[in-house]
Motif scaffolding. Structure first.
Motif, PDB file in Angstrom:
ATOM      1  N   GLY A   1      12.610  68.207 110.831  1.00  0.00           N
ATOM      2  CA  GLY A   1      12.613  67.655 109.284  1.00  0.00           C
ATOM      3  C   GLY A   1      13.539  68.157 108.643  1.00  0.00           C
ATOM      4  O   GLY A   1      14.701  67.613 108.417  1.00  0.00           O
ATOM      5  N   PRO A   2      13.452  66.882 107.357  1.00  0.00           N
ATOM      6  CA  PRO A   2      14.178  66.424 106.069  1.00  0.00           C
ATOM      7  C   PRO A   2      14.562  68.307 105.805  1.00  0.00           C
ATOM      8  O   PRO A   2      16.126  67.959 105.377  1.00  0.00           O
ATOM      9  CB  PRO A   2      13.266  66.439 105.074  1.00  0.00           C
ATOM     10  N   LYS A   3      14.179  69.117 105.775  1.00  0.00           N
ATOM     11  CA  LYS A   3      14.771  70.856 105.513  1.00  0.00           C
ATOM     12  C   LYS A   3      15.264  70.854 107.180  1.00  0.00           C
ATOM     13  O   LYS A   3      15.512  72.438 106.384  1.00  0.00           O
ATOM     14  CB  LYS A   3      13.984  71.607 104.760  1.00  0.00           C
ATOM     15  N   GLY A   4      15.035  70.848 108.192  1.00  0.00           N
ATOM     16  CA  GLY A   4      15.664  71.877 109.452  1.00  0.00           C
ATOM     17  C   GLY A   4      14.949  71.190 109.859  1.00  0.00           C
ATOM     18  O   GLY A   4      13.706  70.793 109.975  1.00  0.00           O
TER      19      GLY A   4
ATOM     20  N   MET B   1       2.848  68.703 121.469  1.00  0.00           N
ATOM     21  CA  MET B   1       2.144  67.902 120.932  1.00  0.00           C
ATOM     22  C   MET B   1       3.048  67.068 120.215  1.00  0.00           C
ATOM     23  O   MET B   1       4.323  67.891 119.907  1.00  0.00           O
ATOM     24  CB  MET B   1       1.491  68.170 119.468  1.00  0.00           C
ATOM     25  N   THR B   2       3.712  65.736 121.026  1.00  0.00           N
ATOM     26  CA  THR B   2       4.321  65.241 120.616  1.00  0.00           C
ATOM     27  C   THR B   2       4.220  63.820 118.844  1.00  0.00           C
ATOM     28  O   THR B   2       2.512  65.037 118.821  1.00  0.00           O
ATOM     29  CB  THR B   2       4.588  63.938 121.973  1.00  0.00           C
ATOM     30  N   VAL B   3       5.302  63.899 119.226  1.00  0.00           N
ATOM     31  CA  VAL B   3       4.864  62.858 116.775  1.00  0.00           C
ATOM     32  C   VAL B   3       3.335  62.089 117.724  1.00  0.00           C
ATOM     33  O   VAL B   3       3.008  61.737 118.606  1.00  0.00           O
ATOM     34  CB  VAL B   3       6.135  61.743 117.705  1.00  0.00           C
ATOM     35  N   PRO B   4       2.589  62.361 116.670  1.00  0.00           N
ATOM     36  CA  PRO B   4       1.006  61.755 117.047  1.00  0.00           C
ATOM     37  C   PRO B   4       1.232  60.042 116.758  1.00  0.00           C
ATOM     38  O   PRO B   4       2.103  59.655 115.850  1.00  0.00           O
ATOM     39  CB  PRO B   4       0.875  61.732 115.327  1.00  0.00           C
ATOM     40  N   LYS B   5       0.752  59.542 117.990  1.00  0.00           N
ATOM     41  CA  LYS B   5       0.446  57.320 117.746  1.00  0.00           C
ATOM     42  C   LYS B   5      -1.008  57.714 118.531  1.00  0.00           C
ATOM     43  O   LYS B   5      -1.203  58.663 119.090  1.00  0.00           O
ATOM     44  CB  LYS B   5       1.786  57.589 118.901  1.00  0.00           C
ATOM     45  N   PRO B   6      -1.656  57.098 118.053  1.00  0.00           N
ATOM     46  CA  PRO B   6      -2.405  56.307 118.444  1.00  0.00           C
ATOM     47  C   PRO B   6      -2.365  56.595 120.681  1.00  0.00           C
ATOM     48  O   PRO B   6      -2.152  56.485 121.006  1.00  0.00           O
ATOM     49  CB  PRO B   6      -2.940  54.836 118.331  1.00  0.00           C
ATOM     50  N   ALA B   7      -3.534  56.683 121.167  1.00  0.00           N
ATOM     51  CA  ALA B   7      -3.832  56.978 122.865  1.00  0.00           C
ATOM     52  C   ALA B   7      -3.759  55.516 122.628  1.00  0.00           C
ATOM     53  O   ALA B   7      -4.005  54.345 122.024  1.00  0.00           O
ATOM     54  CB  ALA B   7      -4.593  57.626 122.978  1.00  0.00           C
ATOM     55  N   PRO B   8      -3.143  55.076 123.713  1.00  0.00           N
ATOM     56  CA  PRO B   8      -3.413  53.842 124.901  1.00  0.00           C
ATOM     57  C   PRO B   8      -4.694  53.408 124.907  1.00  0.00           C
ATOM     58  O   PRO B   8      -5.718  54.384 124.707  1.00  0.00           O
ATOM     59  CB  PRO B   8      -2.995  54.002 126.169  1.00  0.00           C
ATOM     60  N   GLY B   9      -5.145  51.976 124.810  1.00  0.00           N
ATOM     61  CA  GLY B   9      -6.396  51.242 124.714  1.00  0.00           C
ATOM     62  C   GLY B   9      -7.120  52.040 123.795  1.00  0.00           C
ATOM     63  O   GLY B   9      -8.251  52.076 124.074  1.00  0.00           O
TER      64      GLY B   9
ATOM     65  N   PRO C   1       6.171  60.769 111.490  1.00  0.00           N
ATOM     66  CA  PRO C   1       7.137  60.376 112.560  1.00  0.00           C
ATOM     67  C   PRO C   1       8.544  60.130 111.822  1.00  0.00           C
ATOM     68  O   PRO C   1       9.686  59.861 112.192  1.00  0.00           O
ATOM     69  CB  PRO C   1       6.596  59.349 113.275  1.00  0.00           C
ATOM     70  N   GLU C   2       8.591  59.124 110.919  1.00  0.00           N
ATOM     71  CA  GLU C   2      10.116  58.600 110.010  1.00  0.00           C
ATOM     72  C   GLU C   2      10.644  59.031 109.556  1.00  0.00           C
ATOM     73  O   GLU C   2      12.085  59.112 109.768  1.00  0.00           O
ATOM     74  CB  GLU C   2       9.125  56.988 109.243  1.00  0.00           C
ATOM     75  N   GLN C   3       9.955  60.229 109.485  1.00  0.00           N
ATOM     76  CA  GLN C   3      10.483  60.775 108.265  1.00  0.00           C
ATOM     77  C   GLN C   3      11.121  62.460 109.246  1.00  0.00           C
ATOM     78  O   GLN C   3      11.591  63.334 108.784  1.00  0.00           O
ATOM     79  CB  GLN C   3      10.212  61.735 106.884  1.00  0.00           C
ATOM     80  N   ASN C   4      10.391  62.615 110.216  1.00  0.00           N
ATOM     81  CA  ASN C   4      10.514  63.780 110.862  1.00  0.00           C
ATOM     82  C   ASN C   4      10.706  63.055 112.428  1.00  0.00           C
ATOM     83  O   ASN C   4       9.100  64.052 113.165  1.00  0.00           O
ATOM     84  CB  ASN C   4       8.854  64.821 110.767  1.00  0.00           C
ATOM     85  N   PRO C   5      11.373  62.954 112.938  1.00  0.00           N
ATOM     86  CA  PRO C   5      11.924  61.956 114.336  1.00  0.00           C
ATOM     87  C   PRO C   5      11.000  63.681 115.445  1.00  0.00           C
ATOM     88  O   PRO C   5      11.234  65.110 115.145  1.00  0.00           O
ATOM     89  CB  PRO C   5      12.911  61.533 114.413  1.00  0.00           C
TER      90      PRO C   5
END
Length: 343
Positions: free
Chosen positions: A217-220, A1-9, A117-121
Motif C-alpha cells: 500500500g501507499p503507506k505500507g 485472496m489475490t489482487v481482485p480481477k474478473p474470473a476467467p471466462g 491494484p495499480e496503487q496496491n500491488p
C-alpha cells in the motif's frame, strides 16, 4: 485472496448471489449494482467485486468446503472472526487493513473497500516477478510485531478470539497434521509442534500472513484474509511469512540473495518489537515451526502452486526433514541451511 480481477471466462459470469444482493440493499447500495463479478484467487470464500452508487467494494462469504483437491472443511463462522480481526487491527494500524463497510453475521459475509491494484500491488506477484524489496519485508515484520505487541496478554482480545477449533481446522490439521500422515517417521516431532502451538496463547494471530495476502500500500503493508484469526502463538504468523520468503527461492533462484536479505530484515524488524516474552524463547518456537511449515507446503493439504518440479519438492524435504527431527534455536540457522543450496 489475490489482487481482485474478473474470473476467467467473463462470458459465463454467474449471477450475482441473491444473499449478497440483499446484503447490499441493507448497506444502502440498492439491489441493482452497476457491476458485479466474482474474483479469482480464493479457495475458502466466494469473493465478489461490486460497483454501486459510485463505490467499489469487495464482498466476501465463507465457504464450508475449501476449493482444494483434498477434503478440507472449515467452520463458516470464521468470517465473523476475520471481520473482527480487521476491526481490532484498525485501532492499532489503521492503514494496515482495508476500510470496512459492513458485516452480515447471519449470512457470514462482509463488505470492504476495493483497493485498486495499480496503487496496491500484490506482494506475491512482485516477488514472483523478481521485484524483491527487502525494506518492504522489514515493514511487514514491524507491522506484524506491532499488532502482536498491542494485543499481547490482553484478556478481552483473548476472549473474543478464542477460536481454537477454527484454527485447528484451518491451519494445524491441513498443514501440520496432514504432513505428519505423509512423513510418519516425523509424526511425533510434528505432533510436538502442533501441541506447542495449540497451547501457546499470547497475542492476536492472523494465521495466514503470506505474500498473497499482503498488498504493498501507499503507506505500507495492507493485510487481507484474516479467516484464521486466533488468540494464540504469534510465532505462527512470523514463521508462516518467512516460510514463503524461503519458498520463493525455488521459482525465483536469481532473487535468492535479496530474498535472504528480506528474511533477515523481517526477522530483525519483528524481533525489535518483542516485549511480551523472552525473545530467545520466541525465536526457538518460530525456528522449530518454520521447517514444519516448509514441508507442509509440498506434502500437506495446501501445496504451493509454483513448486511443480519433483527436484524442488525434494529440496524442500531434504532441508526441512532434518530440521524437524532436530530443531535449531535460531531463525538465522534455518535460513542458512535453506539458502546454502542457492549460493
Amino acid at each position: 485472496m489475490t489482487v481482485p480481477k474478473p474470473a476467467p471466462g467473463s462470458e459465463a459470469i454467474p449471477e450475482f448471489p441473491e444473499a449478497m444482493r440483499q446484503f447490499m440493499e441493507r448497506l444502502g447500495f440498492g439491489t441493482r449494482p452497476d457491476r458485479a463479478y466474482p474474483l479469482t484467487g480464493g479457495v475458502s470464500s466466494d469473493i465478489w467485486f461490486v460497483e454501486a452508487k459510485g463505490r467499489r467494494l469487495c464482498i466476501k462469504r465463507a465457504l464450508p468446503a475449501l476449493r482444494v483437491a483434498a477434503d478440507w472443511r472449515a467452520p463458516v463462522e470464521r468470517n465473523h472472526f476475520e471481520y473482527a480481526w480487521f476491526q481490532r487491527v484498525a485501532r492499532i494500524l489503521p492503514d494496515a487493513v482495508p476500510p470496512l463497510v459492513g458485516h452480515d453475521e447471519q449470512a457470514q459475509m462482509f463488505a470492504m473497500a476495493y483497493l485498486e491494484p495499480e496503487q496496491n500491488p500484490l506482494w506475491k506477484r512482485q516477488l514472483l516477478e523478481g521485484k524483491i524489496d527487502p525494506a518492504f519485508a522489514g515493514h511487514v515484520g514491524e507491522a506484524l510485531g506491532a499488532i502482536h505487541a498491542a494485543t499481547a496478554h490482553d484478556r478481552q482480545t483473548a476472549d473474543e478470539f478464542a477460536t481454537d477449533a477454527n484454527f485447528h481446522a484451518i491451519r494445524l490439521e491441513p498443514y501440520l497434521e496432514a504432513t505428519a500422515r505423509v512423513h510418519t517417521d516425523l509424526a511425533a516431532a510434528i505432533g510436538r509442534l502442533v501441541a506447542t502451538t495449540a497451547a501457546t496463547r499470547l497475542a492476536l494471530v492472523h494465521g495466514d500472513i503470506s505474500p498473497k495476502n499482503i498488498l504493498i500500500g501507499p503507506k505500507g503493508p495492507v493485510f487481507l484474509d484474516a479467516e484464521c484469526a486466533w488468540y494464540g502463538d504469534p510465532a505462527f504468523d512470523l514463521a508462516f511469512c518467512l516460510n514463503h520468503l524461503l519458498l520463493k527461492c525455488l521459482p525465483v533462484p536469481q532473487g535468492a540473495a535479496r530474498l535472504a536479505l528480506s528474511f533477515e530484515r523481517m526477522v530483525a524488524a519483528y524481533r525489535a518489537r518483542i516485549a511480551w516474552e523472552d525473545p530467545a524463547g520466541f525465536e526457538r518456537r518460530c525456528a522449530a515451526l518454520l521447517p514444519g511449515l516448509l514441508l507442509a507446503r509440498v506434502d500437506g493439504k495446501s501445496p504451493v502452486e509454483y513448486i511443480i518440479e519433483d527436484k524442488d519438492r525434494d529440496y524442500v524435504r531434504r532441508i526441512a526433514r532434518p530440521l524437524i527431527a532436530a530443531p535449531v534455536a535460531t531463525l538465522a540457522e534455518v535460513g542458512h541451511r535453506w539458502l546454502a543450496g542457492f549460493r
